[in-house]
Design an enzyme around this catalytic site. Structure first.
Site, short mmCIF file in Angstrom:
data_model
loop_
_atom_site.label_atom_id
_atom_site.label_comp_id
_atom_site.label_asym_id
_atom_site.label_seq_id
_atom_site.Cartn_x
_atom_site.Cartn_y
_atom_site.Cartn_z
N ASP A 140 1.14 -1.20 0.13
CA ASP A 140 -0.07 -0.02 0.01
C ASP A 140 0.90 1.25 -0.05
O ASP A 140 1.01 1.98 1.04
CB ASP A 140 -0.89 -0.03 1.32
CG ASP A 140 -1.93 1.28 1.14
OD1 ASP A 140 -2.39 1.45 2.21
OD2 ASP A 140 -2.04 1.68 0.23
N CYS B 112 -5.42 4.30 -2.71
CA CYS B 112 -6.71 4.83 -2.60
C CYS B 112 -6.66 6.34 -3.79
O CYS B 112 -7.25 7.15 -3.45
CB CYS B 112 -7.03 5.39 -1.25
SG CYS B 112 -5.37 6.47 -0.72
#
Length: 265
Positions: free
Chosen positions: A19, A81
């Site tokens: 991430d 994101c």
């Protein structure tokens, strides 16, 4: 990015959830999105935002390659994101093309017994088989994905009732069997050869280039003196910040501490 993936403590690592830092455009204010699209933004703002995206993409590619370089990792989940293709589909396309180059039949990029290290492909995440929104065709002509590869990528936009995010599942079926000691030795030798090659490239640089990139002692002292002048007001008094050079060349302010709010009784 600096850890030694061949160290024995990482020998049993098989899965990586990656991430990396991203623009956060899937959760940011819509004003940022308008800036990136060139609407309601001046040319300078748009250029700065695009430059930031390129910098983030460069880091994301490096982080993905690092995750894949663990000798026994066979599954890497890449997630952001961000809703920008520069950080999503373009990164996936770059990685897949890089893997293809490493396994070229001419044998110039890696040892024959190490080609399995780069046998990566994208798969549909099992939990998202019925999800309706898939990857896009990259906007950059230098990055291409087949329709099948696009279908393996998962996208989510705010209009789906949640934040915007992106998921790519990389799988290396050839690495399901553990690396042998001989392959670990080959990986170590290949890494040393790369380091040696980079050192030789730096040594062959023009003296003018080296002198231009190296700071003089006077410049270093002047920079340090300027930074040490930084001060802040704490509790009504002007106090100088204690600043020390970090190992990577950055400077850390040692006086800053998180301060919580006192609860009223």
């Amino acid at each position: 990015l600096s850890i030694d993936v061949l160290d024995i403590q990482y020998r049993n690592v098989e899965f990586v959830l990656l991430d990396p830092s991203c623009s956060g455009s899937g959760i940011s204010d819509r004003f940022i999105e308008r800036n990136l699209d060139g609407t309601d933004a001046n040319e300078d703002t748009t250029r700065k935002m695009n430059t930031r995206l390129q910098q983030l993409q460069s880091f994301q590619i490096k982080a993905t390659k690092k995750a894949m370089s663990f000798p026994n990792v066979h599954t890497v989940v890449y997630s952001t994101c961000s809703i920008h293709q520069e950080e999503d589909e373009c990164v996936v396309s770059h990685i897949l093309n890089w893997c293809k180059e490493q396994t070229a039949d001419d044998g110039t990029n890696c040892h024959q017994d190490l080609k399995m290290m780069y046998d990566w492909e994208v798969k549909v995440p099992p939990r998202f088989l019925s999800w309706h929104r898939r990857g896009y065709s990259p906007i950059d002509n230098n990055h291409q994905l087949s329709a099948e590869q696009q279908n393996c990528l998962i996208r989510c936009l705010p209009e789906d009732g949640m934040i915007g995010f992106f998921v790519a599942l990389y799988v290396n079926s050839s690495k399901k069997e553990r690396c042998t000691d001989e392959q670990i030795v080959l990986l170590r030798n290949q890494k040393n050869e790369t380091i040696t090659s980079n050192d030789q490239s730096m040594q062959s640089e023009s003296p003018v280039v080296r002198s231009a990139t190296k700071k003089t002692p006077d410049a270093t002292r002047k920079e340090t003196h300027t930074i040490n002048k930084v001060s802040s007001k704490v509790s009504g008094e002007k106090k100088s910040k204690s600043i020390e050079p970090h190992s990577n060349g950055a400077f850390l302010c040692n006086m800053w501490k998180p301060r919580g709010m006192k609860r009223k009784r």
